[in-house]
Motif scaffolding. Structure first.
Motif, short mmCIF file in Angstrom:
data_model
loop_
_atom_site.label_atom_id
_atom_site.label_comp_id
_atom_site.label_asym_id
_atom_site.label_seq_id
_atom_site.Cartn_x
_atom_site.Cartn_y
_atom_site.Cartn_z
N SER A 166 1.45 -46.18 -33.93
CA SER A 166 2.86 -46.28 -34.29
C SER A 166 3.64 -47.03 -33.22
CB SER A 166 3.46 -44.89 -34.48
OG SER A 166 2.80 -44.17 -35.51
N HIS A 167 4.86 -47.42 -33.56
CA HIS A 167 5.73 -48.10 -32.61
C HIS A 167 7.16 -48.05 -33.14
CE1 HIS A 167 4.76 -51.43 -35.45
NE2 HIS A 167 6.06 -51.65 -35.31
N THR A 168 8.11 -48.56 -32.37
CA THR A 168 9.48 -48.73 -32.86
C THR A 168 9.97 -50.13 -32.50
OG1 THR A 168 10.48 -47.81 -30.84
CG2 THR A 168 10.06 -46.28 -32.66
N LEU A 169 10.81 -50.66 -33.38
CA LEU A 169 11.56 -51.89 -33.13
C LEU A 169 12.99 -51.49 -32.83
CD1 LEU A 169 10.46 -53.89 -36.31
CD2 LEU A 169 9.19 -53.58 -34.18
N ARG A 170 13.70 -52.33 -32.10
CA ARG A 170 15.08 -52.01 -31.78
C ARG A 170 15.97 -53.24 -31.91
NH1 ARG A 170 16.98 -47.95 -27.04
NH2 ARG A 170 19.22 -48.31 -27.06
N LEU A 171 17.07 -53.07 -32.63
CA LEU A 171 18.09 -54.10 -32.74
C LEU A 171 19.19 -53.81 -31.75
CD1 LEU A 171 19.65 -56.45 -34.10
CD2 LEU A 171 20.48 -54.77 -35.78
N ASP A 172 19.40 -54.73 -30.83
CA ASP A 172 20.52 -54.65 -29.90
C ASP A 172 21.74 -55.19 -30.63
OD1 ASP A 172 22.50 -55.53 -27.94
OD2 ASP A 172 20.99 -55.07 -26.43
N ARG A 173 22.66 -54.30 -31.01
CA ARG A 173 23.79 -54.72 -31.83
C ARG A 173 24.73 -55.65 -31.07
NH1 ARG A 173 25.20 -51.59 -36.10
NH2 ARG A 173 26.71 -53.25 -36.55
N ALA A 174 24.77 -55.53 -29.74
CA ALA A 174 25.66 -56.38 -28.96
C ALA A 174 25.22 -57.84 -29.00
CB ALA A 174 25.73 -55.89 -27.51
N SER A 175 23.90 -58.07 -28.91
CA SER A 175 23.38 -59.44 -28.89
C SER A 175 22.84 -59.89 -30.24
CB SER A 175 22.27 -59.56 -27.85
OG SER A 175 21.14 -58.77 -28.24
N GLY A 176 22.57 -58.92 -31.13
CA GLY A 176 21.97 -59.25 -32.43
C GLY A 176 20.49 -59.55 -32.34
N ARG A 177 19.86 -59.24 -31.22
CA ARG A 177 18.45 -59.56 -31.03
C ARG A 177 17.57 -58.33 -31.23
NH1 ARG A 177 17.53 -63.38 -25.89
NH2 ARG A 177 15.54 -63.58 -27.02
N TRP A 178 16.38 -58.58 -31.77
CA TRP A 178 15.38 -57.54 -31.99
C TRP A 178 14.35 -57.58 -30.87
CZ3 TRP A 178 15.39 -54.06 -36.09
CH2 TRP A 178 16.30 -54.32 -37.13
N ARG A 179 13.76 -56.40 -30.59
CA ARG A 179 12.66 -56.37 -29.64
C ARG A 179 11.69 -55.25 -30.01
NH1 ARG A 179 16.71 -53.76 -26.53
NH2 ARG A 179 16.07 -51.76 -25.61
N LEU A 180 10.44 -55.46 -29.66
CA LEU A 180 9.39 -54.48 -29.87
C LEU A 180 9.38 -53.51 -28.70
CD1 LEU A 180 6.92 -53.58 -31.56
CD2 LEU A 180 5.57 -55.23 -30.26
N GLN A 181 9.34 -52.20 -29.01
CA GLN A 181 9.34 -51.19 -27.95
C GLN A 181 7.93 -50.64 -27.74
OE1 GLN A 181 13.60 -49.48 -27.43
NE2 GLN A 181 12.85 -48.68 -29.38
N GLN A 182 7.81 -49.46 -27.14
CA GLN A 182 6.52 -48.93 -26.75
C GLN A 182 5.57 -48.78 -27.94
OE1 GLN A 182 6.60 -45.19 -24.65
NE2 GLN A 182 4.40 -44.92 -24.78
N LEU A 183 4.31 -49.11 -27.72
CA LEU A 183 3.26 -48.92 -28.71
C LEU A 183 2.56 -47.58 -28.44
CD1 LEU A 183 1.60 -52.46 -28.75
CD2 LEU A 183 3.67 -51.66 -29.92
N LEU A 184 2.40 -46.79 -29.49
CA LEU A 184 1.65 -45.54 -29.37
C LEU A 184 0.27 -45.76 -29.97
CD1 LEU A 184 4.45 -43.10 -30.57
CD2 LEU A 184 3.75 -43.54 -28.23
N ASP A 185 -0.75 -45.16 -29.35
CA ASP A 185 -2.12 -45.36 -29.84
C ASP A 185 -2.53 -44.29 -30.83
OD1 ASP A 185 -2.40 -43.20 -28.17
OD2 ASP A 185 -3.84 -44.14 -26.81
N VAL A 186 -1.56 -43.58 -31.39
CA VAL A 186 -1.82 -42.58 -32.43
C VAL A 186 -0.79 -42.77 -33.54
CG1 VAL A 186 -2.75 -40.88 -30.80
CG2 VAL A 186 -0.31 -40.86 -31.36
N GLY A 187 -1.05 -42.13 -34.66
CA GLY A 187 -0.08 -42.10 -35.74
C GLY A 187 -0.16 -43.31 -36.66
N ASN A 188 0.65 -43.21 -37.70
CA ASN A 188 0.69 -44.25 -38.72
C ASN A 188 2.12 -44.32 -39.24
OD1 ASN A 188 -0.02 -45.27 -41.73
ND2 ASN A 188 -1.68 -45.87 -40.35
N GLU A 189 2.34 -44.33 -40.54
CA GLU A 189 3.69 -44.40 -41.09
C GLU A 189 4.57 -43.31 -40.48
OE1 GLU A 189 2.45 -45.89 -45.54
OE2 GLU A 189 1.95 -43.87 -44.87
N CYS A 190 5.83 -43.66 -40.15
CA CYS A 190 6.62 -42.73 -39.36
C CYS A 190 8.12 -42.91 -39.61
CB CYS A 190 6.32 -42.89 -37.87
SG CYS A 190 6.41 -44.59 -37.26
#
Length: 332
Positions: A166-190
């Motif tokens: 699993s992982h999370t993406l994050r939208l920085d609303r101030a800049s309008g830019r997306w970035r990939l955050q920490q990757l987890l080595d477990v899990g699936n749909e979340c």
């Protein structure tokens, strides 16, 4: 006291010329308005093929529903495109953001500024939100969250040569830019929920039928997570589930409550920040799989929650309906 309203079928096989509807995602806009997203699978119930993203809206908390509206539709004869894995979020400024995937290789987002009546063209955020080595990426399902500072966190899962989980993406609303955050080595749909103390809790589909639901906690909006833990008491047959938080602090979780097969979709509640869980109700005791929750009303003593879930009626060839119902969870 807990009261359930009778369930209604929001999607069913054959509606709008589609063979099958799957992957529900429910959003509450306020003032009783709801949006019910789904994958509309035209030729069969297969995960891949002619798959559109559609929505139906309700002006009255799910009592009545409007017609099917295509939000993303790219397929045509000879060119089949899978547009799926809806992970919508209603923002405090009134907009609705809908991240989704194309063929589980690219990530896009569309936005509505008029309550789901119209949508912008798709924005490709693949370069910012994925690793080019991945062979698979999925957003959610069934939903994303907005942080107090206005940033948006989109949970997801991935497969690659050196990482799967699993992982999370994050939208920085101030800049309008997306970035990939920490990757987890477990899990699936979340799906993630914001706890009353400001932490973000990620609930993940397990990769073993015996492990129970998986959870991970972040104190920085998903940039980093603590060690994931499993809850064997929350049985899960390797299936998607939904996690939402009420403003008053309650957490609600829905999933197929079985360790053997996808069945018995059940809503659970935690009143202590996910330390313990209590089953509230099982609206469907037969085969059922994916689900999506939304908080409809959240007062001090009266909490109304909507549930959208896949049902497999007796004798039907597959998941032939997506149902909606409401729960009033009132503490005495």
């Amino acid at each position: 006291m807990r009261r359930w309203a009778a369930g209604v079928a929001v999607y069913g096989a054959g509606m709008g010329g589609y063979s099958c509807f799957r992957i529900p995602a429910l959003v509450a806009l306020g003032d009783g308005r709801l949006l019910a997203f789904a994958e509309a699978r035209k030729l069969s119930c297969s995960d891949h093929g002619w798959v559109d993203l559609v929505v139906r809206s309700s002006p009255d908390s799910g009592i009545s529903w409007g017609g099917i509206q295509r939000v993303v539709s790219e397929s045509q004869e000879g060119r089949l495109v899978t547009d799926g894995n809806p992970a919508p979020v209603a923002l405090r400024n009134g907009s609705v953001l809908l991240p989704y995937c194309r063929d589980n290789r690219q990530v896009f987002v569309v936005r509505s500024d008029d309550g789901g009546q119209s949508w912008t063209g798709p924005q490709n955020i693949t370069d910012e939100s994925t690793d080019p080595s991945w062979s698979w990426v999925a957003t959610g399902p069934p939903g994303s969250i907005e942080l107090p500072n206005g940033d948006v966190v989109v949970p997801g899962d991935h497969r690659g040569p050196s990482s799967e989980g699993s992982h999370t993406l994050r939208l920085d609303r101030a800049s309008g830019r997306w970035r990939l955050q920490q990757l987890l080595d477990v899990g699936n749909e979340c799906q993630a929920a914001l706890l009353s103390n400001g932490s973000t809790l990620l609930a993940m589909r397990p990769t073993s039928k015996t492990s129970g639901r998986l959870f991970a906690l972040s104190d920085d909006g998903g940039a980093t997570f603590g060690r994931p833990t499993n809850r064997p008491s929350l049985r899960d047959p390797e299936c998607e589930g939904s996690l939402v938080a009420a403003p008053s602090g309650q957490l609600y979780l829905s999933n197929a409550d079985s360790s053997e097969s996808r069945a018995n979709v059940t809503v659970h509640v935690s009143r202590d920040g996910a330390a313990s869980w209590q089953a509230l109700h099982t609206p469907w005791s037969g085969p059922s799989a994916y689900s999506s929750l939304a908080v409809l009303r959240a007062g001090t003593h009266d909490r109304s929650v909507g549930l959208l879930w896949e049902a497999w009626p007796h004798g039907a060839p597959s998941y032939s309906a997506i149902h909606f119902t409401t729960l009033v969870d009132a503490e005495q």
